[in-house]
Design an enzyme around this catalytic site. Structure first.
Site, PDB file in Angstrom:
ATOM      1  N   GLU A   1       0.871  -1.183   0.000  1.00  0.00           N
ATOM      2  CA  GLU A   1       0.000   0.000   0.000  1.00  0.00           C
ATOM      3  C   GLU A   1       0.895   1.216   0.000  1.00  0.00           C
ATOM      4  O   GLU A   1       1.729   1.365   0.895  1.00  0.00           O
ATOM      5  CB  GLU A   1      -0.909   0.005   1.237  1.00  0.00           C
ATOM      6  CG  GLU A   1      -2.038  -0.986   1.173  1.00  0.00           C
ATOM      7  CD  GLU A   1      -2.909  -0.818  -0.053  1.00  0.00           C
ATOM      8  OE1 GLU A   1      -3.015   0.299  -0.589  1.00  0.00           O
ATOM      9  OE2 GLU A   1      -3.460  -1.839  -0.507  1.00  0.00           O
TER      10      GLU A   1
ATOM     11  N   CYS B   1      -1.903   9.041   3.831  1.00  0.00           N
ATOM     12  CA  CYS B   1      -1.894   8.624   2.423  1.00  0.00           C
ATOM     13  C   CYS B   1      -3.187   9.032   1.747  1.00  0.00           C
ATOM     14  O   CYS B   1      -3.241   9.172   0.532  1.00  0.00           O
ATOM     15  CB  CYS B   1      -1.680   7.124   2.318  1.00  0.00           C
ATOM     16  SG  CYS B   1      -2.922   6.188   3.207  1.00  0.00           S
TER      17      CYS B   1
END
Ligand code: NAD
Length: 460
Positions: free
Chosen positions: A229, A263
């Site tokens: 990720e 993020c």
């Protein structure tokens, strides 16, 4: 003496939160060997035993919630309200996966002869390496470790150096309720991370796209499963029918909360039609955010993690101005001795410029005008990343259409880009993700393999 890494408080860089060993390759391999031994019993133990242990781990974390939240504030500069929320989420994640350990562990299929049993059962992968970033120092390690453990794996966690203290404390807390060797933390930086990828049975990584790619390549070379990720360049699209004040308040928080170091933070705002009224409202909302000491209850924007991170934000703003951008607010260091930088908005930015293409990972956001919805969609999708996008509108048809056509893993209508539901699949497209989704029921796909079993009657 063994090499050490230091984790310092971003709001007071003279405060060394922890000095920890930089694990050598040999030490990482030894931890993985211990985990392998532990995984044999853990992986074959009754699922209810693993569920009980994970509930006990949740109790241990919950019992230390205040202390952990304070440590998160100190070590990574996350505002205290968000730090408390992160610890609460960590507890919820442990409980959620404790329950999932008891879910059906496979499927049955019709067999060829109609008499035999044909089963596909999930089985643990063995020892999983977890490599994590500093920005969610307890939630990310646990949203990997909890499913890994629930489904019978042992884990070795290599946290980011800047989040070592939280990881060490987490290990101390859960060690008391888990069998020996089932969850271990090895501190260190790139060398330890590389050594982990070289020795585990599967690796789950969260961090930057550049490192994630190295991890994915190294894992592929060894033929082990990998899940990465990575970063984002997340847009919020504002349509002309959106409520200006409310939308501005939501986006200001999504872009600048925790100094933009998520993020899922908004880093581009794409305004369809006349951008002036929304721009004005967004500048006011950003300037109204409380900045400063993350231990202060009111603070929304704390420091960035390091001096280098602050320099990166200021340089990115300067480069944008150099290529015709206009600073609407910020672009200066904040007050205090820590790594504070004022929340920064820039407009008149070209959609192809670095500030609108790359991940800066700080309180910096670009405003981009769009002539219509198609233009907004083209700008939104025109980046290498594809983690999350938001759309603000009251028009259901446009919302449904964009939710289908945005090239992202998470599409959010009238909701901020930031924010993760741990019980739903999480991950992105393009450079933002590699491998299966994390969290929710999707987590099992990565942390287990399947074995197909045929049981036919013996010949009579
Ligand atoms: P980073 O990539 O610098 O480091 C991540 C981890 O990888 C750290 O533990 C680091 O020590 C380790 N590492 C470094 N080099 C390595 C190598 N060669 N081999 C193996 N491991 C190595 O990221 P960071 O600065 O800690 O975190 C910020 C980044 O994380 C941002 O890009 C952010 O978008 C991303 N992030 C993504 C998500 C998500 O779920 N998509 C969530 C949080 C953060």
């Amino acid at each position: 003496m063994a090499q050490q890494i230091e984790s310092r408080s971003p709001q007071d860089p003279t405060d060394v939160v922890v000095s920890a060993p930089a694990a050598t390759s040999g030490q990482v391999r030894a931890a993985v060997d211990r985990a392998r031994v532990a995984s044999r019993e853990w992986g074959t133990a009754p699922a209810v035993q693993r569920a009980t242990a994970l509930h006990a781990a949740a109790d241990a974390v919950a019992g230390a919630a205040t202390e952990l939240a304070a440590l998160i504030v100190r070590e990574v500069g996350k505002p205290v309200g968000e730090s408390r929320g992160e610890v609460a989420r960590a507890v919820a994640i442990l409980r959620y996966f404790a329950q999932q350990a008891l879910d059906p562990d496979g499927e049955t299929y019709p067999s060829a002869d109609g008499r035999a049993l044909l089963l596909a059962r999930h089985r643990p992968r063995g020892t999983v390496g977890l490599i994590t970033p500093w920005n969610f120092p307890i939630a990310i390690p646990l949203w990997k470790a909890a499913p890994a453990l629930a489904f019978g794996n042992a884990v070795v966690l290599k946290p980011a150096p800047d989040a070592s203290a939280v990881a060490i404390r987490l290990e101390e807390l859960v060690r008391t309720v888990l069998p020996d060797g089932v969850l271990q933390v090895v501190t260190g930086s790139a060398e330890a991370g590389r050594a982990l990828v070289e020795s585990v049975d599967a690796v789950s990584f969260t961090g930057s796209a550049s490192v994630g790619r190295l991890v994915a390549v190294a894992a592929a070379a060894r033929g082990i499963a990998a899940q990465c990720e990575m970063g984002g360049q997340n847009p919020s699209i504002v349509l002309p029918d959106a409520d200006i004040e409310q939308t501005a308040a939501i986006i200001a928080n999504a872009a600048m909360g925790y100094a933009g170091q998520k993020c899922t933070a908004t880093s581009r705002v794409i305004v369809v039609g006349d951008a002036a009224p929304f721009t004005q409202a967004l500048v006011a909302a950003v300037e109204g955010l409380a900045s400063g000491d993350p231990a202060d209850e009111a603070t929304v924007v704390g420091p960035v993690i390091t001096e280098a991170a602050r320099a990166r934000v200021l340089e990115a703003a300067e480069a944008a101005v150099g290529s015709g951008g206009r600073v609407l607010t910020g672009a200066r260091s904040g007050d205090g001795d820590g790594w504070f930088v004022q929340p920064t908005l820039v407009d008149r930015v070209d959609a192809g410029s670095p500030i609108a293409q790359d991940e800066v990972f700080g309180p910096l956001c670009a405003l981009l005008p769009a002539t219509d919805v198609e233009d907004a969609l083209r700008i939104a999708n025109g980046v290498p990343y594809g983690l999350v996008a938001s759309v603000f509108t009251r028009d259901l048809n446009t919302a449904l259409d964009l939710a289908q056509r945005l090239d992202v893993g998470l599409a959010r209508i009238n909701a901020p880009t930031s924010g993760v539901d741990f019980h739903a699949p999480f991950g992105g497209e393009k450079d933002s993700s590699y491998g299966p989704r994390e969290q929710g029921k999707a987590a099992r796909d990565f942390y287990t393999s399947t074995r197909t079993i045929t049981i036919a009657p013996a010949a009579s």
